[in-house]
Design a protein around this motif. Structure first.
Motif, PDB file in Angstrom:
ATOM      1  N   SER A  56     -20.270 -43.340 -48.893  1.00  0.00           N
ATOM      2  CA  SER A  56     -20.733 -42.036 -49.358  1.00  0.00           C
ATOM      3  C   SER A  56     -20.380 -40.993 -48.297  1.00  0.00           C
ATOM      4  O   SER A  56     -20.122 -41.340 -47.135  1.00  0.00           O
ATOM      5  N   PRO A  57     -20.357 -39.705 -48.642  1.00  0.00           N
ATOM      6  CA  PRO A  57     -20.071 -38.674 -47.627  1.00  0.00           C
ATOM      7  C   PRO A  57     -20.997 -38.759 -46.419  1.00  0.00           C
ATOM      8  O   PRO A  57     -20.538 -38.636 -45.277  1.00  0.00           O
ATOM      9  N   ALA A  58     -22.290 -38.992 -46.653  1.00  0.00           N
ATOM     10  CA  ALA A  58     -23.238 -39.083 -45.534  1.00  0.00           C
ATOM     11  C   ALA A  58     -22.916 -40.271 -44.642  1.00  0.00           C
ATOM     12  O   ALA A  58     -22.996 -40.185 -43.407  1.00  0.00           O
ATOM     13  N   GLU A  59     -22.538 -41.403 -45.249  1.00  0.00           N
ATOM     14  CA  GLU A  59     -22.195 -42.595 -44.472  1.00  0.00           C
ATOM     15  C   GLU A  59     -20.915 -42.372 -43.673  1.00  0.00           C
ATOM     16  O   GLU A  59     -20.820 -42.791 -42.516  1.00  0.00           O
ATOM     17  N   ARG A  60     -19.932 -41.709 -44.283  1.00  0.00           N
ATOM     18  CA  ARG A  60     -18.682 -41.418 -43.561  1.00  0.00           C
ATOM     19  C   ARG A  60     -18.953 -40.538 -42.347  1.00  0.00           C
ATOM     20  O   ARG A  60     -18.452 -40.799 -41.249  1.00  0.00           O
ATOM     21  N   MET A  61     -19.717 -39.482 -42.553  1.00  0.00           N
ATOM     22  CA  MET A  61     -19.984 -38.556 -41.456  1.00  0.00           C
ATOM     23  C   MET A  61     -20.745 -39.250 -40.333  1.00  0.00           C
ATOM     24  O   MET A  61     -20.477 -39.022 -39.148  1.00  0.00           O
ATOM     25  N   ALA A  62     -21.691 -40.115 -40.690  1.00  0.00           N
ATOM     26  CA  ALA A  62     -22.455 -40.834 -39.666  1.00  0.00           C
ATOM     27  C   ALA A  62     -21.565 -41.812 -38.911  1.00  0.00           C
ATOM     28  O   ALA A  62     -21.628 -41.909 -37.679  1.00  0.00           O
ATOM     29  N   LEU A  63     -20.702 -42.527 -39.629  1.00  0.00           N
ATOM     30  CA  LEU A  63     -19.863 -43.542 -39.007  1.00  0.00           C
ATOM     31  C   LEU A  63     -18.814 -42.935 -38.084  1.00  0.00           C
ATOM     32  O   LEU A  63     -18.505 -43.481 -37.023  1.00  0.00           O
ATOM     33  N   PHE A  64     -18.264 -41.773 -38.467  1.00  0.00           N
ATOM     34  CA  PHE A  64     -17.164 -41.189 -37.701  1.00  0.00           C
ATOM     35  C   PHE A  64     -17.603 -40.050 -36.784  1.00  0.00           C
ATOM     36  O   PHE A  64     -16.760 -39.384 -36.191  1.00  0.00           O
ATOM     37  N   SER A  65     -18.899 -39.849 -36.640  1.00  0.00           N
ATOM     38  CA  SER A  65     -19.367 -38.725 -35.823  1.00  0.00           C
ATOM     39  C   SER A  65     -19.111 -38.935 -34.338  1.00  0.00           C
ATOM     40  O   SER A  65     -19.008 -37.972 -33.584  1.00  0.00           O
ATOM     41  N   ARG A  66     -19.022 -40.199 -33.891  1.00  0.00           N
ATOM     42  CA  ARG A  66     -18.835 -40.470 -32.456  1.00  0.00           C
ATOM     43  C   ARG A  66     -17.651 -41.404 -32.210  1.00  0.00           C
ATOM     44  O   ARG A  66     -17.675 -42.235 -31.307  1.00  0.00           O
ATOM     45  N   VAL A  67     -16.630 -41.268 -32.997  1.00  0.00           N
ATOM     46  CA  VAL A  67     -15.476 -42.164 -32.885  1.00  0.00           C
ATOM     47  C   VAL A  67     -14.384 -41.509 -32.046  1.00  0.00           C
ATOM     48  O   VAL A  67     -14.074 -40.337 -32.222  1.00  0.00           O
ATOM     49  N   GLU A  68     -13.831 -42.279 -31.117  1.00  0.00           N
ATOM     50  CA  GLU A  68     -12.723 -41.810 -30.295  1.00  0.00           C
ATOM     51  C   GLU A  68     -11.464 -42.603 -30.643  1.00  0.00           C
ATOM     52  O   GLU A  68     -11.521 -43.816 -30.847  1.00  0.00           O
ATOM     53  N   LEU A  69     -10.342 -41.907 -30.706  1.00  0.00           N
ATOM     54  CA  LEU A  69      -9.055 -42.547 -30.960  1.00  0.00           C
ATOM     55  C   LEU A  69      -8.467 -43.000 -29.631  1.00  0.00           C
ATOM     56  O   LEU A  69      -8.299 -42.203 -28.711  1.00  0.00           O
ATOM     57  N   LEU A  70      -8.167 -44.286 -29.536  1.00  0.00           N
ATOM     58  CA  LEU A  70      -7.643 -44.871 -28.300  1.00  0.00           C
ATOM     59  C   LEU A  70      -6.162 -45.182 -28.486  1.00  0.00           C
ATOM     60  O   LEU A  70      -5.789 -45.904 -29.413  1.00  0.00           O
ATOM     61  N   CYS A  71      -5.310 -44.635 -27.618  1.00  0.00           N
ATOM     62  CA  CYS A  71      -3.863 -44.879 -27.670  1.00  0.00           C
ATOM     63  C   CYS A  71      -3.469 -45.786 -26.511  1.00  0.00           C
ATOM     64  O   CYS A  71      -3.769 -45.480 -25.352  1.00  0.00           O
ATOM     65  N   LEU A  72      -2.794 -46.898 -26.815  1.00  0.00           N
ATOM     66  CA  LEU A  72      -2.438 -47.882 -25.795  1.00  0.00           C
ATOM     67  C   LEU A  72      -0.953 -48.224 -25.880  1.00  0.00           C
ATOM     68  O   LEU A  72      -0.394 -48.319 -26.979  1.00  0.00           O
ATOM     69  N   PRO A  73      -0.303 -48.446 -24.735  1.00  0.00           N
ATOM     70  CA  PRO A  73       1.125 -48.781 -24.734  1.00  0.00           C
ATOM     71  C   PRO A  73       1.360 -50.242 -25.089  1.00  0.00           C
ATOM     72  O   PRO A  73       0.422 -51.063 -25.055  1.00  0.00           O
ATOM     73  N   PRO A  74       2.608 -50.599 -25.411  1.00  0.00           N
ATOM     74  CA  PRO A  74       2.931 -52.004 -25.698  1.00  0.00           C
ATOM     75  C   PRO A  74       2.586 -52.897 -24.511  1.00  0.00           C
ATOM     76  O   PRO A  74       2.716 -52.497 -23.353  1.00  0.00           O
ATOM     77  N   GLY A  75       2.139 -54.110 -24.809  1.00  0.00           N
ATOM     78  CA  GLY A  75       1.808 -55.063 -23.759  1.00  0.00           C
ATOM     79  C   GLY A  75       0.367 -55.014 -23.297  1.00  0.00           C
ATOM     80  O   GLY A  75      -0.069 -55.893 -22.543  1.00  0.00           O
ATOM     81  N   THR A  76      -0.394 -54.018 -23.749  1.00  0.00           N
ATOM     82  CA  THR A  76      -1.800 -53.918 -23.347  1.00  0.00           C
ATOM     83  C   THR A  76      -2.610 -55.035 -24.005  1.00  0.00           C
ATOM     84  O   THR A  76      -2.520 -55.248 -25.213  1.00  0.00           O
ATOM     85  N   VAL A  77      -3.393 -55.749 -23.212  1.00  0.00           N
ATOM     86  CA  VAL A  77      -4.289 -56.780 -23.741  1.00  0.00           C
ATOM     87  C   VAL A  77      -5.635 -56.129 -24.016  1.00  0.00           C
ATOM     88  O   VAL A  77      -6.302 -55.642 -23.099  1.00  0.00           O
ATOM     89  N   ILE A  78      -6.017 -56.106 -25.267  1.00  0.00           N
ATOM     90  CA  ILE A  78      -7.268 -55.455 -25.660  1.00  0.00           C
ATOM     91  C   ILE A  78      -8.451 -56.387 -25.472  1.00  0.00           C
ATOM     92  O   ILE A  78      -9.542 -55.959 -25.090  1.00  0.00           O
ATOM     93  N   ARG A  79      -8.228 -57.676 -25.704  1.00  0.00           N
ATOM     94  CA  ARG A  79      -9.337 -58.622 -25.598  1.00  0.00           C
ATOM     95  C   ARG A  79      -8.822 -60.006 -25.249  1.00  0.00           C
ATOM     96  O   ARG A  79      -7.745 -60.409 -25.695  1.00  0.00           O
ATOM     97  N   GLN A  80      -9.624 -60.724 -24.432  1.00  0.00           N
ATOM     98  CA  GLN A  80      -9.291 -62.079 -24.008  1.00  0.00           C
ATOM     99  C   GLN A  80     -10.296 -63.069 -24.596  1.00  0.00           C
ATOM    100  O   GLN A  80     -11.437 -62.701 -24.880  1.00  0.00           O
ATOM    101  N   PRO A  81      -9.897 -64.336 -24.769  1.00  0.00           N
ATOM    102  CA  PRO A  81     -10.855 -65.351 -25.225  1.00  0.00           C
ATOM    103  C   PRO A  81     -12.032 -65.465 -24.258  1.00  0.00           C
ATOM    104  O   PRO A  81     -11.856 -65.398 -23.041  1.00  0.00           O
ATOM    105  N   GLY A  82     -13.222 -65.613 -24.809  1.00  0.00           N
ATOM    106  CA  GLY A  82     -14.416 -65.759 -23.991  1.00  0.00           C
ATOM    107  C   GLY A  82     -15.133 -64.463 -23.693  1.00  0.00           C
ATOM    108  O   GLY A  82     -16.266 -64.478 -23.199  1.00  0.00           O
ATOM    109  N   GLU A  83     -14.507 -63.320 -23.996  1.00  0.00           N
ATOM    110  CA  GLU A  83     -15.170 -62.036 -23.772  1.00  0.00           C
ATOM    111  C   GLU A  83     -16.153 -61.749 -24.904  1.00  0.00           C
ATOM    112  O   GLU A  83     -15.926 -62.149 -26.049  1.00  0.00           O
ATOM    113  N   PRO A  84     -17.253 -61.047 -24.612  1.00  0.00           N
ATOM    114  CA  PRO A  84     -18.235 -60.738 -25.664  1.00  0.00           C
ATOM    115  C   PRO A  84     -17.629 -59.859 -26.753  1.00  0.00           C
ATOM    116  O   PRO A  84     -16.842 -58.954 -26.473  1.00  0.00           O
ATOM    117  N   GLU A  85     -18.005 -60.143 -27.991  1.00  0.00           N
ATOM    118  CA  GLU A  85     -17.588 -59.322 -29.133  1.00  0.00           C
ATOM    119  C   GLU A  85     -18.625 -58.214 -29.311  1.00  0.00           C
ATOM    120  O   GLU A  85     -19.686 -58.432 -29.882  1.00  0.00           O
TER     121      GLU A  85
END
Length: 328
Positions: free
Chosen positions: A118-147
């Motif tokens: 719904s519009p209210a849900e969209r606005m709430a979900l995206f109100s504090r979202v940041e776009l992260l840009c990463l170069p090739p080869g970047t490891v975002i997550r490793q096995p064993g790290e908390p989700e």
């Protein structure tokens, strides 16, 4: 010449070429006036160079291109950035959400989920979202790290390599290595109450743009917008397709607390000034997103009143002593 131009655009998108000149980037954008990601990257450059009016214009163009192509998550992100420059009116907000809901989705998981909110849900979900840009080869997550977050791929490609330890039960996902593409999700954060460790290594194959939704933030939003928990479950359903219908049911049942708790419901009246409808009974089970209620009696008068209770405000009272005998 056309092939070379497409190569330049592709190299910009995958991070092989970085253009920092507004004029040079502008000349490239003129050759691809309807490319959604290129328009937004150019708008980001204009913002960084303090050309805010031109940036707002190109964010709007990026939104148009995204909606035309059914890319609803990038459309939402571009519009959010435009609104940071030009504060929208209520009319602007309603008009955008109507356009987004009327747009045809490209069928990716992120587009389907954005469209279903719904519009209210969209606005709430995206109100504090940041776009992260990463170069090739970047490891975002490793096995064993908390989700701790749910991630969405806005653009680019990643490689997910899955690992299983002796102590872990095999997952439904059977692919040891898979490619994560635009519009897909990663991050195993459900059930919310479990401490989940990553079973995969996720690495950027190209330049990638990601948005993350922290588990803590999602829990808070689910309490206010219960439909969002169904959204998280839908993401799980996409990530682990084989047998997930059964697995999802087990997740929800496993996280419900089977406790007989006395309850009192007070349902706001349908007409202001009338007496609230009060029901007493028991809850059979509790979960983060809701509970079941078994009334002590169901007189015909209450049955009629309950038909008008949908969408009304409900006050739930639970006796504290029901949670103090060790069953919780």
């Amino acid at each position: 010449m056309l092939a070379m131009n497409y190569s330049i655009a592709d190299h910009i998108l995958n991070g092989a070429i970085v253009v920092e000149s507004v004029d040079a980037f502008g000349s490239i954008v003129k050759q691809f006036p309807d490319h959604p990601h290129l328009l937004r990257i150019y708008a980001d450059l204009l913002t960084a160079k303090k050309h805010t009016e031109a940036a707002a214009c190109h964010y709007a163009l990026a939104v148009d291109a995204c909606l035309t192509g059914g890319k609803l998550l990038p459309a939402m992100l571009a519009k959010a950035r435009q609104w940071m420059i030009e504060r929208p009116s209520r009319t602007d907000l309603r008009a955008f959400h109507r356009r987004l809901e009327a747009a045809e989705s490209d069928g990716t998981p992120s587009s389907e989920i954005v469209k279903g909110l719904s519009p209210a849900e969209r606005m709430a979900l995206f109100s504090r979202v940041e776009l992260l840009c990463l170069p090739p080869g970047t490891v975002i997550r490793q096995p064993g790290e908390p989700e701790n977050a749910l991630w969405a791929v806005v653009s680019g490609r990643l490689k997910e390599s899955n690992y299983e330890t002796v102590a872990q039960k095999p997952r439904h996902s059977s692919e040891p290595v898979r490619t994560l593409k635009e519009g897909e999700f990663f991050g195993d954060i459900y059930p919310f109450s479990a401490d989940i460790l990553s079973r995969s290594c996720i690495e950027a194959v190209s330049r990638v743009e990601l948005v993350s939704f922290s588990r803590r933030r999602l829990i808070q939003l689910c309490r206010k917008h219960p439909n969002l928990e169904q959204v998280v479950l839908a993401v799980c359903r996409v990530r682990f397709r084989p047998g997930l219908e059964h697995a999802t049911a087990e997740l929800r049942q496993g996280e419900r607390y089977v406790i007989p708790v006395r309850m009192r419901l007070e349902i706001a009246p349908y007409v202001v000034g009338q007496t609230p409808l009060v029901l007493t009974g028991q809850s059979r089970d509790l979960s983060l997103s809701g509970l079941s209620f078994i009334p002590e009696s169901s007189p015909p008068a209450n049955a009629v009143a309950l038909k008008k209770a949908v969408g009304r405000k409900v006050k739930v009272t639970l006796p504290l002593d029901d949670f103090s005998d060790g069953r919780w």
